[in-house]
Design an enzyme around this catalytic site. Structure first.
Site, PDB file in Angstrom:
ATOM      1  N   HIS A 159       4.518  16.311   4.538  1.00 34.30           N
ATOM      2  CA  HIS A 159       5.138  15.770   3.322  1.00 34.30           C
ATOM      3  C   HIS A 159       4.751  16.654   2.138  1.00 34.30           C
ATOM      4  O   HIS A 159       3.579  17.008   1.992  1.00 34.30           O
ATOM      5  CB  HIS A 159       4.591  14.372   3.000  1.00 34.30           C
ATOM      6  CG  HIS A 159       5.171  13.275   3.819  1.00 34.30           C
ATOM      7  ND1 HIS A 159       4.434  12.191   4.213  1.00 34.30           N
ATOM      8  CD2 HIS A 159       6.427  13.074   4.295  1.00 34.30           C
ATOM      9  CE1 HIS A 159       5.206  11.363   4.913  1.00 34.30           C
ATOM     10  NE2 HIS A 159       6.412  11.870   4.979  1.00 34.30           N
ATOM     11  N   CYS A 246       1.669   7.115  -1.244  1.00 37.67           N
ATOM     12  CA  CYS A 246       2.352   6.547  -0.063  1.00 37.67           C
ATOM     13  C   CYS A 246       2.350   5.032  -0.033  1.00 37.67           C
ATOM     14  O   CYS A 246       3.168   4.417   0.635  1.00 37.67           O
ATOM     15  CB  CYS A 246       1.680   6.982   1.228  1.00 37.67           C
ATOM     16  SG  CYS A 246       0.953   8.567   1.206  1.00 37.67           S
TER      17      CYS A 246
HETATM   18  C1  CIR Z   1       2.743   8.962   8.899  1.00 38.77           C
HETATM   19  O1  CIR Z   1       2.340   9.909   9.585  1.00 38.77           O
HETATM   20  O2  CIR Z   1       3.934   8.771   8.702  1.00 38.77           O
HETATM   21  C2  CIR Z   1       1.710   8.046   8.255  1.00 38.77           C
HETATM   22  N1  CIR Z   1       0.594   7.917   9.119  1.00 38.77           N
HETATM   23  C3  CIR Z   1       1.285   8.565   6.916  1.00 38.77           C
HETATM   24  C4  CIR Z   1       2.395   8.552   5.919  1.00 38.77           C
HETATM   25  C5  CIR Z   1       1.930   8.957   4.590  1.00 38.77           C
HETATM   26  N2  CIR Z   1       2.973   8.860   3.654  1.00 38.77           N
HETATM   27  C6  CIR Z   1       3.104   9.647   2.598  1.00 38.77           C
HETATM   28  O3  CIR Z   1       2.366  10.611   2.417  1.00 38.77           O
HETATM   29  N3  CIR Z   1       4.112   9.401   1.791  1.00 38.77           N
END
Ligand code: CIR
Length: 251
Positions: A159, A246
């Site tokens: 991301h 997030c």
């Molecule tokens: C994932 O791998 O999708 C989740 N464990 C972490 C998502 C984190 N989201 C973000 O940085 N927007």
């Protein structure tokens, strides 16, 4: 425009099964994660946001990372089609809640797009072309939100916002890798030290910059640039490759 609301969802019972490449992923403490989440909500409330609280989702371990489910811009939201297929379905509850406030539309296949790739500025978005977001995702986002979208491409990146966030006042905070990217041209860039790269994911709400606890040097750099900094403990989310942005959709 002042932010008013934060949509959030606490970690569910299966949170420790989340997707993660973090070396400490097997040490996630669910109770501690819930306490940290609740403290995060108190911080958002103290800043003046109204909280829209979704119930935890035990079917999707990553569901507390609501940011990835939608991209909000102005009065519209694009409900995402996540690149991480195990996460698809999380967006249903987010869409239902956002519909009370915004005009929504779903991204369609073959688009993939996740909110964690999207950096918001007042006059444009910067989007990562990453492991989670593809060119069709960017196209649908730009079309629906009627937004100019600059792109930073890196196939090795999960991301964009884990590496680059916007603080306001024409200032970004970034890891060294992206600091000279043409999408940031003409803006100020605070570069985090190599051993504090996690501090590049910051959440700025009405001029207050939430930063992960413990990254003192990065916090000092942001303070010295004239911002009010609020450290927030998010260790149990870091272990799941998540960070401050997030955990909410702010609009
Ligand atoms: C994932 O791998 O999708 C989740 N464990 C972490 C998502 C984190 N989201 C973000 O940085 N927007």
């Amino acid at each position: 425009m002042k932010c008013k609301r934060a949509l959030v969802r606490p970690p569910g019972n299966n949170y420790s099964k989340c997707l993660s490449c973090h070396p400490l992923r097997n040490t996630v403490d669910l109770d501690k994660a819930r306490k940290q989440h609740s403290a995060y909500l108190s911080t958002l409330t103290d800043i003046g946001l109204d909280i829209i609280l979704l119930p935890p989702d035990d079917t999707h371990p990553d569901a507390c990372f609501v940011e990835d489910c939608a991209v909000v811009y102005g009065s519209k939201a694009l409900i995402t089609r996540m690149g991480a297929t195990s996460r698809r379905g999380e967006e249903d509850a987010v869409e239902a809640a956002l519909k009370d406030h915004l005009i929504t539309k779903r991204a369609d296949a073959p688009a993939t797009v996740e909110g964690g790739d999207v950096v918001h500025l007042s006059d444009r978005l910067i989007c990562g072309l990453s492991q989670r977001t593809n060119a069709e995702g960017v196209r649908q986002m730009s079309d629906w939100l009627e937004a100019k979208v600059d792109v930073i491409r890196d196939d090795a990146m999960m991301h964009l916002k884990s590496h680059l966030t916007y603080l306001g006042q024409e200032t970004f905070i970034s890891t060294k890798k992206y600091a000279d990217h043409p999408a940031l041209e003409g803006m100020k860039v605070i570069v985090v030290p190599k051993d504090e790269e996690y501090a590049a994911d910051t959440l700025t709400i009405d001029g207050t910059v939430l930063m992960p606890a413990g990254r003192k040097e990065s916090q000092s750099l942001v303070k010295r640039a004239g911002f009010r900094v609020m450290p927030v403990e998010v260790s149990e989310f870091e272990k799941c490759d998540g960070a401050l942005t997030c955990l909410s959709i702010i609009f």
